[in-house]
Design a protein around this motif. Structure first.
Motif, PDB file in Angstrom:
ATOM      1  N   UNK A  13      -8.809   0.548   3.166  1.00  0.00           N
ATOM      2  CA  UNK A  13      -8.579   0.676   1.781  1.00  0.00           C
ATOM      3  C   UNK A  13      -6.959   0.386   1.773  1.00  0.00           C
ATOM      4  N   UNK A  14      -6.202   0.944   2.495  1.00  0.00           N
ATOM      5  CA  UNK A  14      -4.688   0.639   2.022  1.00  0.00           C
ATOM      6  C   UNK A  14      -4.371  -0.717   2.278  1.00  0.00           C
ATOM      7  N   UNK A  15      -5.097  -1.547   3.364  1.00  0.00           N
ATOM      8  CA  UNK A  15      -5.001  -2.903   3.337  1.00  0.00           C
ATOM      9  C   UNK A  15      -5.216  -3.903   2.167  1.00  0.00           C
ATOM     10  N   UNK A  16      -6.172  -3.288   1.389  1.00  0.00           N
ATOM     11  CA  UNK A  16      -6.535  -3.787   0.019  1.00  0.00           C
ATOM     12  C   UNK A  16      -5.470  -3.779  -0.971  1.00  0.00           C
ATOM     13  N   UNK A  17      -4.938  -2.442  -0.933  1.00  0.00           N
ATOM     14  CA  UNK A  17      -3.679  -2.452  -1.704  1.00  0.00           C
ATOM     15  C   UNK A  17      -2.501  -3.385  -1.267  1.00  0.00           C
ATOM     16  N   UNK A  18      -2.327  -3.345  -0.185  1.00  0.00           N
ATOM     17  CA  UNK A  18      -1.050  -4.102   0.460  1.00  0.00           C
ATOM     18  C   UNK A  18      -1.372  -5.597  -0.079  1.00  0.00           C
ATOM     19  N   UNK A  22      -2.397  19.873 -11.951  1.00  0.00           N
ATOM     20  CA  UNK A  22      -2.661  19.498 -10.647  1.00  0.00           C
ATOM     21  C   UNK A  22      -1.029  18.679 -10.310  1.00  0.00           C
ATOM     22  N   UNK A  23      -0.987  18.080  -9.042  1.00  0.00           N
ATOM     23  CA  UNK A  23       0.309  17.260  -8.625  1.00  0.00           C
ATOM     24  C   UNK A  23       0.121  16.061  -8.017  1.00  0.00           C
ATOM     25  N   UNK A  24       1.102  15.137  -8.230  1.00  0.00           N
ATOM     26  CA  UNK A  24       1.061  13.967  -7.319  1.00  0.00           C
ATOM     27  C   UNK A  24       2.286  13.622  -6.825  1.00  0.00           C
ATOM     28  N   UNK A  25       2.460  12.762  -6.118  1.00  0.00           N
ATOM     29  CA  UNK A  25       3.718  11.988  -5.810  1.00  0.00           C
ATOM     30  C   UNK A  25       3.466  10.504  -5.378  1.00  0.00           C
ATOM     31  N   UNK A  26       4.544   9.664  -5.293  1.00  0.00           N
ATOM     32  CA  UNK A  26       4.179   8.221  -4.617  1.00  0.00           C
ATOM     33  C   UNK A  26       4.479   8.276  -3.400  1.00  0.00           C
ATOM     34  N   UNK A  27       3.862   7.244  -2.895  1.00  0.00           N
ATOM     35  CA  UNK A  27       4.254   6.961  -1.347  1.00  0.00           C
ATOM     36  C   UNK A  27       4.427   5.534  -1.498  1.00  0.00           C
ATOM     37  N   UNK A  28       5.767   5.005  -0.990  1.00  0.00           N
ATOM     38  CA  UNK A  28       6.203   3.695  -0.967  1.00  0.00           C
ATOM     39  C   UNK A  28       6.420   3.155   0.129  1.00  0.00           C
ATOM     40  N   UNK A  29       5.969   1.911   0.323  1.00  0.00           N
ATOM     41  CA  UNK A  29       6.114   1.177   1.513  1.00  0.00           C
ATOM     42  C   UNK A  29       7.705   0.588   1.745  1.00  0.00           C
ATOM     43  N   UNK A  48      -2.946  -6.897  -2.351  1.00  0.00           N
ATOM     44  CA  UNK A  48      -3.056  -7.052  -3.959  1.00  0.00           C
ATOM     45  C   UNK A  48      -1.442  -7.128  -4.375  1.00  0.00           C
ATOM     46  N   UNK A  49      -0.399  -6.171  -3.669  1.00  0.00           N
ATOM     47  CA  UNK A  49       0.868  -6.251  -4.232  1.00  0.00           C
ATOM     48  C   UNK A  49       1.643  -7.376  -3.531  1.00  0.00           C
ATOM     49  N   UNK A  50       1.346  -7.801  -2.276  1.00  0.00           N
ATOM     50  CA  UNK A  50       1.811  -8.988  -1.769  1.00  0.00           C
ATOM     51  C   UNK A  50       1.671 -10.097  -2.391  1.00  0.00           C
ATOM     52  N   UNK A  51       0.702 -10.258  -2.886  1.00  0.00           N
ATOM     53  CA  UNK A  51       0.237 -11.561  -3.728  1.00  0.00           C
ATOM     54  C   UNK A  51       0.982 -11.633  -5.077  1.00  0.00           C
ATOM     55  N   UNK A  52       1.705 -10.427  -5.385  1.00  0.00           N
ATOM     56  CA  UNK A  52       2.502 -10.323  -6.827  1.00  0.00           C
ATOM     57  C   UNK A  52       3.808 -10.209  -6.468  1.00  0.00           C
ATOM     58  N   UNK A  53       4.228 -10.261  -5.081  1.00  0.00           N
ATOM     59  CA  UNK A  53       5.587  -9.989  -4.699  1.00  0.00           C
ATOM     60  C   UNK A  53       6.056  -8.627  -5.239  1.00  0.00           C
ATOM     61  N   UNK A  54       5.348  -7.759  -5.202  1.00  0.00           N
ATOM     62  CA  UNK A  54       5.817  -6.388  -5.476  1.00  0.00           C
ATOM     63  C   UNK A  54       5.645  -5.503  -4.329  1.00  0.00           C
ATOM     64  N   UNK A  55       6.543  -4.303  -4.159  1.00  0.00           N
ATOM     65  CA  UNK A  55       6.170  -3.415  -3.097  1.00  0.00           C
ATOM     66  C   UNK A  55       5.159  -2.583  -3.239  1.00  0.00           C
ATOM     67  N   UNK A  56       4.589  -2.294  -2.128  1.00  0.00           N
ATOM     68  CA  UNK A  56       3.227  -1.600  -2.484  1.00  0.00           C
ATOM     69  C   UNK A  56       3.677  -0.036  -2.507  1.00  0.00           C
ATOM     70  N   UNK A  57       3.166   0.418  -3.611  1.00  0.00           N
ATOM     71  CA  UNK A  57       3.000   1.759  -4.066  1.00  0.00           C
ATOM     72  C   UNK A  57       1.865   2.602  -4.212  1.00  0.00           C
ATOM     73  N   UNK A  58       1.718   3.778  -3.821  1.00  0.00           N
ATOM     74  CA  UNK A  58       0.529   4.272  -3.788  1.00  0.00           C
ATOM     75  C   UNK A  58       0.533   5.799  -4.871  1.00  0.00           C
ATOM     76  N   UNK A  59       0.198   5.935  -5.728  1.00  0.00           N
ATOM     77  CA  UNK A  59      -0.102   7.141  -6.421  1.00  0.00           C
ATOM     78  C   UNK A  59      -0.858   8.208  -5.884  1.00  0.00           C
ATOM     79  N   UNK A  60      -0.593   9.217  -5.203  1.00  0.00           N
ATOM     80  CA  UNK A  60      -1.582   9.924  -4.249  1.00  0.00           C
ATOM     81  C   UNK A  60      -1.804  10.946  -5.381  1.00  0.00           C
TER      82      UNK A  60
END
Length: 240
Positions: free
Chosen positions: A56-61, A233-240, A63-75
């Protein structure tokens, strides 16, 4: 709190914040905004439990690589995604910007926020009057807020014609999201936030209200608790 309520808040938060690309793919909600660099407009949100987090994470990576953006996940919600959070950490993603989601019932807010003597002006768009007020109270206007879908209200609290606080209220699926709350430093702890919340809740057609507060902002959390908000609830981001 029920899992369905948590999902409803997350869905309303997505619907009430601007983005230019929004895709559902492989268990994710993938977001990208070409004008607004905020994480919440440029991050992946899991839609539920992920059976294979690595794939699943590879799908996200991709998507953002195609847009030249850093990969960020809102957990989010963090309480339900401990495995995803662990896998992201093992892949070198750093945790950043921990946030607490707070919620309240509209009627409870109206009772807990009596009139404070401030006039609150409501605009249906980020008009010059509101943008000017944001700067005058020490805030910073954000681009793309004109993309927030109606119904939305841009609120300005004034005292003798002078702006003392601002906020934005946006409604989706029975929830009203509160954003961009800012009070002029010399007017803090004098009822400005309560006046804005009362006006926004009174304007909204939604029966429930939510907002997001940085975890380490104990002053703001305490203030919102005094108005009737409770932790959802709570969340944080995970940034590559």
């Amino acid at each position: 709190m029920r899992a369905c309520d948590t999902f409803e808040i997350e869905r309303a938060a997505v619907a009430t914040w601007p983005t230019s690309t929004l895709l559902r793919r492989d268990g994710w909600l993938l977001r990208h905004c070409d004008r607004l660099r905020r994480r919440r407009s440029n991050s992946a949100l899991p839609l539920g439990p992920l059976t294979d987090p690595e794939a699943a994470i590879e799908t996200v990576e991709r998507f953002y690589a195609e847009r030249s953006n850093p990969t960020i996940v809102q957990v989010s919600p963090l309480e339900e995604h401990s495995e995803l959070d662990r896998v992201l950490a093992e892949r070198g993603y750093r945790a950043d910007a921990p946030v607490v989601i707070m919620r309240a019932e509209r009627e409870a807010l109206l009772q807990a926020c009596p009139p404070q003597g401030f006039e609150v002006l409501l605009d249906a768009s980020p008009a010059p009057r509101w943008l000017d007020a944001v700067e005058r109270v020490g805030g910073r206007p954000e681009p793309s807020l004109d993309r927030v879908p109606a119904p939305v209200a841009f609120a300005t609290a004034v005292h003798r014609g002078v702006p003392v606080g601002v906020g934005m209220f946006a409604v989706s699926d029975g929830w009203c999201g509160v954003y961009g709350m800012h009070t002029a430093p010399e007017w803090r702890r004098r009822g400005v936030a309560a006046s804005l919340v009362r006006a926004g809740a009174g304007w909204a057609s939604a029966g429930r209200v939510f907002l997001q507060v940085e975890t380490d902002n104990s002053v703001a959390r305490s203030r919102y608790e005094s108005l009737g908000f409770i932790r959802a609830h709570a969340y944080h981001y995970r940034v590559r």
